[in-house]
Design an enzyme around this catalytic site. Sequence first.
Site, PDB file in Angstrom:
ATOM      1  N   GLY A  14       0.832  -1.359   0.007  1.00  0.00           N
ATOM      2  CA  GLY A  14      -0.041  -0.216   0.032  1.00  0.00           C
ATOM      3  C   GLY A  14       0.969   1.233  -0.008  1.00  0.00           C
ATOM      4  N   ARG A  24      13.541   9.530  -2.980  1.00  0.00           N
ATOM      5  CA  ARG A  24      14.610  10.992  -3.287  1.00  0.00           C
ATOM      6  C   ARG A  24      15.605  10.567  -2.601  1.00  0.00           C
ATOM      7  NH1 ARG A  24      15.235  15.343  -0.264  1.00  0.00           N
ATOM      8  NH2 ARG A  24      15.918  17.313  -1.281  1.00  0.00           N
ATOM      9  N   ARG A  75       0.498  -5.003  -6.577  1.00  0.00           N
ATOM     10  CA  ARG A  75       0.689  -6.381  -6.053  1.00  0.00           C
ATOM     11  C   ARG A  75       1.316  -7.090  -7.145  1.00  0.00           C
ATOM     12  NH1 ARG A  75      -1.928  -9.158  -2.884  1.00  0.00           N
ATOM     13  NH2 ARG A  75      -2.810  -8.325  -1.176  1.00  0.00           N
ATOM     14  N   ASP A 106       5.332  -5.465   5.714  1.00  0.00           N
ATOM     15  CA  ASP A 106       5.796  -6.867   5.869  1.00  0.00           C
ATOM     16  C   ASP A 106       5.866  -7.653   4.472  1.00  0.00           C
ATOM     17  OD1 ASP A 106       3.078  -6.763   5.956  1.00  0.00           O
ATOM     18  OD2 ASP A 106       2.845  -7.577   7.708  1.00  0.00           O
ATOM     19  N   THR A 129       4.758   2.287   5.541  1.00  0.00           N
ATOM     20  CA  THR A 129       3.502   1.806   5.527  1.00  0.00           C
ATOM     21  C   THR A 129       2.846   2.552   6.641  1.00  0.00           C
ATOM     22  OG1 THR A 129       2.137   0.169   6.432  1.00  0.00           O
ATOM     23  CG2 THR A 129       4.372   0.099   7.197  1.00  0.00           C
ATOM     24  N   ASP A 131       0.494   1.847   8.720  1.00  0.00           N
ATOM     25  CA  ASP A 131       0.088   0.961   9.895  1.00  0.00           C
ATOM     26  C   ASP A 131       1.042   0.974  11.032  1.00  0.00           C
ATOM     27  OD1 ASP A 131      -2.374   0.540   8.570  1.00  0.00           O
ATOM     28  OD2 ASP A 131      -1.505  -1.231   7.655  1.00  0.00           O
ATOM     29  N   ASP A 133       3.288  -1.205  11.976  1.00  0.00           N
ATOM     30  CA  ASP A 133       3.285  -2.505  12.575  1.00  0.00           C
ATOM     31  C   ASP A 133       4.358  -3.235  12.286  1.00  0.00           C
ATOM     32  OD1 ASP A 133       2.922  -2.559  10.053  1.00  0.00           O
ATOM     33  OD2 ASP A 133       1.193  -3.858   9.794  1.00  0.00           O
ATOM     34  N   MET A 173      -8.246   3.535   9.532  1.00  0.00           N
ATOM     35  CA  MET A 173      -7.657   2.274   9.084  1.00  0.00           C
ATOM     36  C   MET A 173      -6.984   1.693  10.350  1.00  0.00           C
ATOM     37  SD  MET A 173      -6.160   3.211   5.365  1.00  0.00           S
ATOM     38  CE  MET A 173      -7.239   3.335   3.838  1.00  0.00           C
ATOM     39  N   ARG A 175      -5.841  -2.684  10.212  1.00  0.00           N
ATOM     40  CA  ARG A 175      -6.527  -3.988   9.833  1.00  0.00           C
ATOM     41  C   ARG A 175      -6.004  -4.844  11.204  1.00  0.00           C
ATOM     42  NH1 ARG A 175      -8.501  -4.891   4.632  1.00  0.00           N
ATOM     43  NH2 ARG A 175      -6.877  -3.283   4.039  1.00  0.00           N
ATOM     44  N   ILE A 255      -9.023   8.273   2.271  1.00  0.00           N
ATOM     45  CA  ILE A 255      -8.382   9.492   2.253  1.00  0.00           C
ATOM     46  C   ILE A 255      -7.031   9.400   3.327  1.00  0.00           C
ATOM     47  CG2 ILE A 255     -10.289  10.978   1.895  1.00  0.00           C
ATOM     48  CD1 ILE A 255     -10.535  11.484   4.805  1.00  0.00           C
TER      49      ILE A 255
END
Lengths: 324, 324, 324, 324
Positions: A14, A24, A75, A106, A129, A131, A133, A173, A175, A255
């Site tokens: 993502g 950069r 993907r 990951d 990412t 997340d 995580d 967001m 998951r 968003i």
Amino acid sequence: MKKIENIAVLTSGGDAPGMNAAIRAVVRAGIYNGLNVFGIRRGYDGLVHGDIIPMDAKSVANIIQRGGTVLKTARSDEFRTYEGRRQAFENIQKLGIDALVVIGGDGTFTGASKFIEEFDIPIIGIPGTIDNDLAGTDFTIGYDTAINTVVDAVDKIRDTAESHDRLFVVEVMGRDSGLIALRSGISTGAEAVLIPELEVDYDAIMKRLDKTRKNKSSRIIIVAEGDKEGGLVVAEKIQENFPHYDVRVSILGHIQRGGKPTCMDRVLASRLGVASVEALLEGRRGEMAGLICGQVQFTPFSKAIKHIDKINENLTRIVEILSL
Amino acid sequence: MKKIENIAVLTSGGDAPGMNAAIRAVVRAGIYNGLNVFGIRRGYDGLVHGDIIPMDAKSVANIIQRGGTVLKTARSDEFRTYEGRRQAFENIQKLGIDALVVIGGDGTFTGASKFIEEFDIPIIGIPGTIDNDLAGTDFTIGYDTAINTVVDAVDKIRDTAESHDRLFVVEVMGRDSGLIALRSGISTGAEAVLIPELEVDYDAIMKRLDKTRKNKSSRIIIVAEGDKEGGLVVAEKIQENFPHYDVRVSILGHIQRGGKPTCMDRVLASRLGVASVEALLEGRRGEMAGLICGQVQFTPFSKAIKHIDKINENLTRIVEILSL
Amino acid sequence: MKKIENIAVLTSGGDAPGMNAAIRAVVRAGIYNGLNVFGIRRGYDGLVHGDIIPMDAKSVANIIQRGGTVLKTARSDEFRTYEGRRQAFENIQKLGIDALVVIGGDGTFTGASKFIEEFDIPIIGIPGTIDNDLAGTDFTIGYDTAINTVVDAVDKIRDTAESHDRLFVVEVMGRDSGLIALRSGISTGAEAVLIPELEVDYDAIMKRLDKTRKNKSSRIIIVAEGDKEGGLVVAEKIQENFPHYDVRVSILGHIQRGGKPTCMDRVLASRLGVASVEALLEGRRGEMAGLICGQVQFTPFSKAIKHIDKINENLTRIVEILSL
Amino acid sequence: MKKIENIAVLTSGGDAPGMNAAIRAVVRAGIYNGLNVFGIRRGYDGLVHGDIIPMDAKSVANIIQRGGTVLKTARSDEFRTYEGRRQAFENIQKLGIDALVVIGGDGTFTGASKFIEEFDIPIIGIPGTIDNDLAGTDFTIGYDTAINTVVDAVDKIRDTAESHDRLFVVEVMGRDSGLIALRSGISTGAEAVLIPELEVDYDAIMKRLDKTRKNKSSRIIIVAEGDKEGGLVVAEKIQENFPHYDVRVSILGHIQRGGKPTCMDRVLASRLGVASVEALLEGRRGEMAGLICGQVQFTPFSKAIKHIDKINENLTRIVEILSL
């Protein structure tokens, strides 16, 4: 060990704000160190299909402030097969690329590990990412921007909640991780935050809602999308319990991925971009560059992807104290 | 006609950014003209229940930049009954209030008309709604802010769409009106805009999507919530037609109501707030103050609520030309 | 030691975004712990003059997202005198206030130290200043917001610089500290960053400008206001050296202090606000609550104000590498 | 009249947000109408030096939301000479360019008029300047964005003014025009607005400041840069008159030119871009496309540049009423 003269960089998984700042930094740090730098488009898919372009200092000018990724991301089912990876390796050899920097989460690092194992190519990872995580870094690139986007959206919702004396359930967001929910919950003065890492105590929430009622005209409940029940169910339960409340749901959605990166994400991306190139030159491979307590640290891919739980109990306690 | 010495102001219907700027202007213009000004809380509901407070210049200091409405807003079933309105009238008499300024949309003005009819109280309306669906004003207060919020959100979605080569269907507010959709669609370079005022020509859309494919990696389709089918259905149809597209849906929801008002909404609210007080003093009543071609104009409530169609054919044509 | 039952909170020194979030956290954490909480208006000046108001949970509702400080802040010459402090102490005694939380910077903590010394009143400090120039915390409240404001402004300047092929010298806040300059410099892709902590090597800058010219159409130089020469002089020197450059200066000024706090500043303020109350209850005093590597830590005022140099050599190196 | 088959577009003068949206609209409307479209870089300077590139639909993808101008802009002393214009004409002939669209302000249109006169080339102008100082259009492209940038900056300054009970004098752009000052003044609740079009009545200002003091803790005075005295002098005068006020000055400067265009500027630019191409095809020339009361209108260059005074007396009156 072969001397590294040509490197390539890709973004995968993502997209996250700050990925461009990282690209950069990799490109310029590469050139600064006398290397040739290539950009691989659309992640591992571009690697498999040879969608690889040369990059110079100018090709990354004026992108540090842009959301998304100029190299695109995708993907790649093919890269999950041996045949796909073999093709990818051939493309690399054709162009004389000696090492890779992969920016992602990951899934990205799992793919990289496999690729190193089979084809012995030096790879350094950068955590990109929203997340947050991954183990091995206090923050991932994109996380700070994403929570600020959430906070900005909930501030807007607060305006309308306050005007109508409403209770809003806002789904954000995350998951597998409640980090976006938790920090944005504290920042927006949420009454409660529901996250996948913790069992929901509905009784406690209902009691708190009832108790704090006199102090507040509007209320916000933040729910991580990975929560067992999701925003809609949580809203229904509250509505059932308090039939006279005006309960609404808002699912923030995509968003949260876009927008200009914050200062923190740009600095983080710039530091890790430079560090990843220097790490390759120092002989490191199969590791993710991260920032821990302000210092660049390296963590093997196998450890980085272990989703070590970063939920700080102090933060959940603070939600409770401040929701008076 | 009785001399006006005391006036009151309320906000009603869905909240809109700029309502606070309008309240501030009414209060200060009232004081400037030697009147006492009251604030009615929670719209007509507060009028029925006597939730009315005195306002001075300071009570509206530093609110021009805030979203929502400091006087709050609410539905009032009671005000829809004669008994409710009678009670409201008594509350007004008790405080010696001679005239009202009501800020809201068509429901607000319908209620005001009834109230004037029955109790002969001078009322001037100010158009405060994000939908821009009233006749008698080029723009309603809140509309400019709402479309900018939409544009900002879609810009973020564009970042992620562009990174993943995706097509996004974005559903925006507008139950009866496609104005938010149309202007935000032009502003975000949308491929197509679906609005309740126009029959959807799916064939044309599919052809355009196919034809413009080579020029674009990402695509945005804007759908007004009042569109017959809604964002989810539109997304499904596109996905069916182009199975290899990566199609996503985002429903922007309540964030569109909040946030700091834009300069345009603040100026509009300030002008109409002043004009509404001056109109009352000049003996006007039962009219909405609006801005047409830069000039304040007054329109009877009965005409203002007629939802005269503001869809500009030029704008739909521009979407098509620019989506090349 | 006397049991603490009543506490008061004040903000002092230059205002910083997030101060309101800190006030809110102190008030609510106080109430959560069964204390009465007072708010002192206009910093130490309000303490001297008894401008002190009771606070409840509702009095801090809906302020977490506001810039500035609802308790206001001011200089106090009187508090610098013994007589002023004695008067302040009397006011505290009159209201039965047992302890204070002071939010501000080094001046604030210096005053607090004196006050403790003379009147033995428990005080905990919270670092609220955009300058991030205190030891004992990785970041001060307001710093993250301020650098994001700078970055946002410089992004705008970049647009116009890029359109005109200009070089902009941008002066940012930081009288004694180059931290705002350094991080915003990295984030905006600045060519060079001039800070008070480091001697300026003009030769190196001029060489770099000349060398990188072909890669860039626009250039940004960030200068901290505390730099020996300041933005105007730097601009003149560059213009002299490169007469054909189109050189402009922008001094960002006071916009850097205001605005909605970022998520990071809100979380930081919330954590330190809660921690400061808990610290008072645990018997701590004369210390500043800070966040180091994600953990709350306490540092004696005398150490906190020592401006320990936080300039990270890595960051200056990164400016150079990335300005290719 | 020769059939138009090839057109070129340029941006000239100070850059303005929305210029990219206008370029995009010209390019795509050109292609839509079967024309070949060229882009001239760096305004008339690029025309003189043949810095001209072919544009296709893709070359303007994803720029509608960007500040500045992708075609760049520059001063051109050469184009002011006959020799320069002759060279420009040769470059046009070489590429077979039949007509031009020029985006800019009065200088741009003055140059275009001269060029038409001498070489009989069809040119249509689009008003792109933040100053809104052209006749023939209600708003110029960039104006709405610039005033929103000003409002956003002053909102930030208000936070700090309010916290410190300060009076801020804020100088905004507008060398010959007070429009930015006036609208941003109303929008930020300014106490007074000083503009070049009106004689400053210092007595009235001082009286008002004194009179409104009890209602306000902070005050903002907006001064247009074209005001006879400028922000610094105004601040000094106020300070002299009220020695106990805490008076500060902020000069906003170049941030006012950059940033993402607002929805209104994007729609305006899109409409005028399309209209300019259609106008050329209909045989129009030597005119500026503008938007008056929501309708596209054309005005000869000679009239458009006459700076017809758009100061609305109602607006100055509103500043006074609302500064209570």
